[in-house]
Design a protein around this motif. Structure first.
Motif, mmCIF file in Angstrom:
data_model
loop_
_atom_site.group_PDB
_atom_site.id
_atom_site.type_symbol
_atom_site.label_atom_id
_atom_site.label_comp_id
_atom_site.label_asym_id
_atom_site.label_seq_id
_atom_site.Cartn_x
_atom_site.Cartn_y
_atom_site.Cartn_z
ATOM 1 N N ASP A 177 -3.594 0.385 -4.319
ATOM 2 C CA ASP A 177 -4.842 0.783 -3.638
ATOM 3 C C ASP A 177 -5.561 -0.405 -3.016
ATOM 4 N N VAL A 178 -5.385 -1.580 -3.623
ATOM 5 C CA VAL A 178 -5.977 -2.798 -3.052
ATOM 6 C C VAL A 178 -4.885 -3.855 -2.971
ATOM 7 N N TYR A 197 -4.872 -7.693 -1.952
ATOM 8 C CA TYR A 197 -5.687 -8.811 -1.480
ATOM 9 C C TYR A 197 -4.814 -10.014 -1.130
ATOM 10 N N GLN A 257 -4.487 -2.747 -8.201
ATOM 11 C CA GLN A 257 -4.623 -3.886 -7.288
ATOM 12 C C GLN A 257 -3.436 -4.850 -7.403
ATOM 13 N N TRP A 305 0.842 -1.198 0.000
ATOM 14 C CA TRP A 305 0.000 0.000 0.000
ATOM 15 C C TRP A 305 0.883 1.256 0.000
ATOM 16 N N ARG A 363 -8.189 -8.484 2.862
ATOM 17 C CA ARG A 363 -7.537 -7.542 1.956
ATOM 18 C C ARG A 363 -7.373 -6.169 2.587
ATOM 19 N N ARG A 381 -15.980 -9.249 -2.559
ATOM 20 C CA ARG A 381 -14.734 -9.405 -3.320
ATOM 21 C C ARG A 381 -14.939 -9.095 -4.803
ATOM 22 N N MET A 391 -7.544 -2.090 1.716
ATOM 23 C CA MET A 391 -8.067 -1.172 0.699
ATOM 24 C C MET A 391 -7.784 0.269 1.100
ATOM 25 N N ASP A 392 -7.371 1.060 0.115
ATOM 26 C CA ASP A 392 -7.097 2.473 0.347
ATOM 27 C C ASP A 392 -8.405 3.238 0.528
ATOM 28 N N VAL A 450 -10.723 3.534 -2.425
ATOM 29 C CA VAL A 450 -11.504 2.326 -2.726
ATOM 30 C C VAL A 450 -12.696 2.238 -1.758
ATOM 31 N N ILE A 451 -12.448 2.535 -0.488
ATOM 32 C CA ILE A 451 -13.509 2.483 0.519
ATOM 33 C C ILE A 451 -14.609 3.485 0.170
ATOM 34 N N VAL A 472 -15.081 -5.239 -5.111
ATOM 35 C CA VAL A 472 -13.742 -4.624 -5.023
ATOM 36 C C VAL A 472 -13.065 -4.702 -6.396
#
Ligand code: UDP
Ligand code: MG
Length: 319
Positions: free
Chosen positions: A119-120, A122, A193, A114, A162, A183, A164-165, A168-169, A186
């Motif tokens: 950004d993701v 997983y 990712q 990150w 995972r 999933r 998430m930035d 993304v949230i 996302v």
């Protein structure tokens, strides 16, 4: 803001986890403070009927950064995650199971990727310890079928573990599907990712809260949300059935056979196929029907430990 000052949220869905939740809190609290200066642990209680909430509430006396969202009943793992990430304030949000099957030792790798700009991040399961052969096999088949038939790229062998930035949230928080397949969503929102590989651990305490019925439901939500292949399949099967029927009719006409057994079994197969087709259409129809009711996705009975400065939710009731 410097990286070290960024807030990390960890979201953990909880359903009847009284056997192991105290240990999970202890392990995480011990581990995460070396990874981030600021962090919060958000436990989403998905209608537990045991002492899970009481145990988590008690730990709030010992640890400052524990927050609880209590659902009014069991709404399901995917909605517990959905609520948790909406309440999270973090610059990065990590979703993990409350039974420590997703090992905290993977978190530093996730944070590293990150911080490098992903950004993701997983978690990709290399092996799954302590799970039945049936579960491993069905999961393996499901992810491979899903990859072939879905309209988006859902990575193989990944669950909901995972990072998430915030970007993304924020994007995910806008989606309001009644039965979300997190999933898949996302993957749908996109962004940069990547994965970290890990070995999924054995459950340390308690039993799985995912019986076969919930697994089938999750798979069905995944397929109906992201693929129209089952609907197309009905067309193909219908066309092939008609062709077989025509060919068989011609054979009968010229040879004047009367094979009753064959005709009876054909009748069963065809009516079964029709029912199956109707069932598949019904699944898609139900999703539309469900969405048309516009009910809230879940009901929060209580929340504990939240301040009024939440980025996503306004007027959270705190106690
Ligand atoms: N869980 C939940 N609601 C449910 C079922 C499960 O919040 O209806 C939580 C559960 O407490 C755990 C996570 O979701 O933290 C994953 O569930 P579980 O470990 O039972 O699934 P498995 O690892 O066996 O697939
Ligand atoms: Mg588990």
């Amino acid at each position: 803001m410097q990286n070290s000052q960024k807030l990390i949220s960890i979201v953990l869905p909880v359903f009847n986890e009284e056997a192991g939740i105290e240990n999970t809190i202890k392990v995480l609290e011990k581990f995460i403070k070396y990874q981030a200066d600021q962090y919060e642990l958000i436990f989403v209680d998905d209608g537990s009927k045991d002492k899970s909430v009481a145990i988590i509430k008690q730990s709030q006396n010992k640890y400052q950064n524990i927050k609880i969202i209590e659902f009014s009943r069991n709404f399901g793992h995917q909605l517990a995650i959905t609520a948790g990430i909406r309440y999270a304030n973090g610059d990065a949000v990590i979703v993990m199971d409350a039974d420590l099957q997703d090992p905290p030792s993977v978190i530093p790798n996730m944070l590293q990727k990150w911080r490098a700009g992903y950004d993701v991040v997983y978690g990709k399961r290399l092996i799954r310890e302590g799970e039945t052969l049936f579960k491993k096999l069905t999961a393996k088949i499901f992810y491979r079928v899903m990859q072939r038939i879905s309209s988006i790229e859902i990575p193989l062998d990944t669950g909901d573990f995972r990072l998430m930035d915030r970007k993304v949230i924020n994007a995910l928080s806008k989606l309001k599907e009644p039965e979300p397949f997190v999933r898949g969503l996302v993957s749908w929102v996109g962004f940069k990712q990547t994965c970290v590989q890990y070995e999924r651990q054995e459950r340390l305490a308690g039993e799985t809260k995912y019986p076969l019925s919930k697994m089938i439901r999750l798979a069905s939500d995944g397929i109906t949300s992201f693929s129209d292949v089952p609907l197309k399949l009905i067309n193909y099967i219908g066309t092939v059935s008609i062709l077989i029927g025509l060919i068989y009719g011609f054979i009968m006409l010229f040879h004047q056979f009367t094979t009753l057994i064959f005709a009876t079994s054909a009748l069963f197969i065809l009516s079964g196929t029709i029912m199956l087709g109707m069932g598949i259409i019904g699944n898609y129809l139900f999703r539309t029907f469900d969405a048309s009711k516009r009910r809230p996705q879940y009901v929060v009975a209580n929340s504990y430990g939240f301040q009024s400065n939440c980025k996503n939710i306004k007027n959270i009731k705190t106690k």
